[in-house]
Design a protein around this motif. Structure first.
Motif, PDB file in Angstrom:
ATOM      1  N   SER A 113      92.446 -42.114  60.713  1.00 38.07           N
ATOM      2  CA  SER A 113      93.403 -43.148  60.329  1.00 38.07           C
ATOM      3  C   SER A 113      93.615 -44.170  61.440  1.00 38.07           C
ATOM      4  CB  SER A 113      94.726 -42.524  59.911  1.00 38.07           C
ATOM      5  OG  SER A 113      95.313 -41.869  61.015  1.00 38.07           O
ATOM      6  N   ALA A 114      93.324 -43.808  62.677  1.00 36.01           N
ATOM      7  CA  ALA A 114      93.477 -44.745  63.785  1.00 36.01           C
ATOM      8  C   ALA A 114      92.523 -45.928  63.638  1.00 36.01           C
ATOM      9  CB  ALA A 114      93.246 -44.038  65.108  1.00 36.01           C
ATOM     10  N   SER A 115      91.395 -45.703  62.973  1.00 30.76           N
ATOM     11  CA  SER A 115      90.417 -46.782  62.802  1.00 30.76           C
ATOM     12  C   SER A 115      90.613 -47.558  61.500  1.00 30.76           C
ATOM     13  CB  SER A 115      88.994 -46.203  62.832  1.00 30.76           C
ATOM     14  OG  SER A 115      88.822 -45.318  61.731  1.00 30.76           O
ATOM     15  N   THR A 116      91.606 -47.153  60.692  1.00 26.66           N
ATOM     16  CA  THR A 116      91.857 -47.811  59.410  1.00 26.66           C
ATOM     17  C   THR A 116      92.867 -48.932  59.587  1.00 26.66           C
ATOM     18  OG1 THR A 116      91.894 -45.539  58.581  1.00 26.66           O
ATOM     19  CG2 THR A 116      92.106 -47.259  56.979  1.00 26.66           C
ATOM     20  N   THR A 171     100.989 -53.453  51.360  1.00 20.48           N
ATOM     21  CA  THR A 171     100.778 -53.538  49.911  1.00 20.48           C
ATOM     22  C   THR A 171     101.727 -54.525  49.252  1.00 20.48           C
ATOM     23  OG1 THR A 171     102.194 -51.601  49.608  1.00 20.48           O
ATOM     24  CG2 THR A 171      99.818 -51.217  49.700  1.00 20.48           C
ATOM     25  N   GLY A 172     102.946 -54.658  49.772  1.00 21.27           N
ATOM     26  CA  GLY A 172     103.887 -55.635  49.230  1.00 21.27           C
ATOM     27  C   GLY A 172     103.361 -57.047  49.368  1.00 21.27           C
ATOM     28  N   GLN A 173     102.771 -57.339  50.497  1.00 22.98           N
ATOM     29  CA  GLN A 173     102.205 -58.669  50.729  1.00 22.98           C
ATOM     30  C   GLN A 173     101.006 -58.900  49.811  1.00 22.98           C
ATOM     31  OE1 GLN A 173     100.606 -59.342  54.651  1.00 22.98           O
ATOM     32  NE2 GLN A 173     100.753 -61.559  54.454  1.00 22.98           N
ATOM     33  N   LEU A 174     100.203 -57.876  49.604  1.00 26.56           N
ATOM     34  CA  LEU A 174      99.051 -58.017  48.712  1.00 26.56           C
ATOM     35  C   LEU A 174      99.482 -58.333  47.290  1.00 26.56           C
ATOM     36  CD1 LEU A 174      96.755 -55.062  49.884  1.00 26.56           C
ATOM     37  CD2 LEU A 174      96.390 -57.507  50.241  1.00 26.56           C
ATOM     38  N   VAL A 175     100.519 -57.672  46.825  1.00 27.28           N
ATOM     39  CA  VAL A 175     101.013 -57.905  45.467  1.00 27.28           C
ATOM     40  C   VAL A 175     101.559 -59.315  45.332  1.00 27.28           C
ATOM     41  CG1 VAL A 175     102.785 -57.253  43.787  1.00 27.28           C
ATOM     42  CG2 VAL A 175     101.479 -55.487  44.966  1.00 27.28           C
ATOM     43  N   SER A 176     102.377 -59.732  46.308  1.00 26.87           N
ATOM     44  CA  SER A 176     102.966 -61.071  46.203  1.00 26.87           C
ATOM     45  C   SER A 176     101.907 -62.161  46.326  1.00 26.87           C
ATOM     46  CB  SER A 176     104.076 -61.275  47.232  1.00 26.87           C
ATOM     47  OG  SER A 176     103.573 -61.209  48.537  1.00 26.87           O
ATOM     48  N   GLN A 177     100.846 -61.897  47.046  1.00 31.20           N
ATOM     49  CA  GLN A 177      99.759 -62.864  47.130  1.00 31.20           C
ATOM     50  C   GLN A 177      98.958 -62.889  45.834  1.00 31.20           C
ATOM     51  OE1 GLN A 177      97.581 -61.643  50.598  1.00 31.20           O
ATOM     52  NE2 GLN A 177      98.859 -62.825  51.997  1.00 31.20           N
ATOM     53  N   ALA A 178      98.813 -61.732  45.213  1.00 31.29           N
ATOM     54  CA  ALA A 178      98.012 -61.637  43.995  1.00 31.29           C
ATOM     55  C   ALA A 178      98.706 -62.289  42.807  1.00 31.29           C
ATOM     56  CB  ALA A 178      97.695 -60.183  43.681  1.00 31.29           C
ATOM     57  N   LEU A 179     100.024 -62.223  42.787  1.00 30.61           N
ATOM     58  CA  LEU A 179     100.778 -62.804  41.682  1.00 30.61           C
ATOM     59  C   LEU A 179     101.330 -64.162  42.093  1.00 30.61           C
ATOM     60  CD1 LEU A 179     102.851 -59.708  40.512  1.00 30.61           C
ATOM     61  CD2 LEU A 179     100.859 -60.680  39.398  1.00 30.61           C
ATOM     62  N   ASN A 215      95.962 -51.258  58.831  1.00 35.15           N
ATOM     63  CA  ASN A 215      97.280 -51.073  58.227  1.00 35.15           C
ATOM     64  C   ASN A 215      97.455 -52.153  57.150  1.00 35.15           C
ATOM     65  OD1 ASN A 215      99.853 -50.288  57.643  1.00 35.15           O
ATOM     66  ND2 ASN A 215     100.776 -51.124  59.488  1.00 35.15           N
ATOM     67  N   VAL A 216      97.553 -51.740  55.896  1.00 39.67           N
ATOM     68  CA  VAL A 216      97.614 -52.666  54.778  1.00 39.67           C
ATOM     69  C   VAL A 216      99.053 -52.782  54.275  1.00 39.67           C
ATOM     70  CG1 VAL A 216      96.811 -53.112  52.435  1.00 39.67           C
ATOM     71  CG2 VAL A 216      95.265 -52.089  54.103  1.00 39.67           C
TER      72      VAL A 216
END
Length: 60
Positions: A2-5, A10-18, A7-8
């Protein structure tokens, strides 16, 4: 691993998508369900302090 993943946010992704108009449409379409869910949540939360607790919900 997880250290190499990345950090997403998700709230920002949703607001950008809609778009703003899509968000308004979604909220209008599901307004009753959202309000019912909020009523259930807060009623359960406050009733947990005592069954004699009275809960009144008002939406503006």
């Amino acid at each position: 691993m997880s250290a190499s993943t990345k950090n997403v946010d998700t709230g920002q992704l949703v607001s950008q998508a809609l778009s703003s108009s899509k968000q308004k449409h979604y909220l209008k379409t599901y307004k009753d369900m959202i309000q019912d869910s909020a009523k259930d949540y807060y009623t359960t939360l406050f009733k947990s302090t005592g069954q004699e607790t009275s809960v009144k919900v008002h939406f503006e």
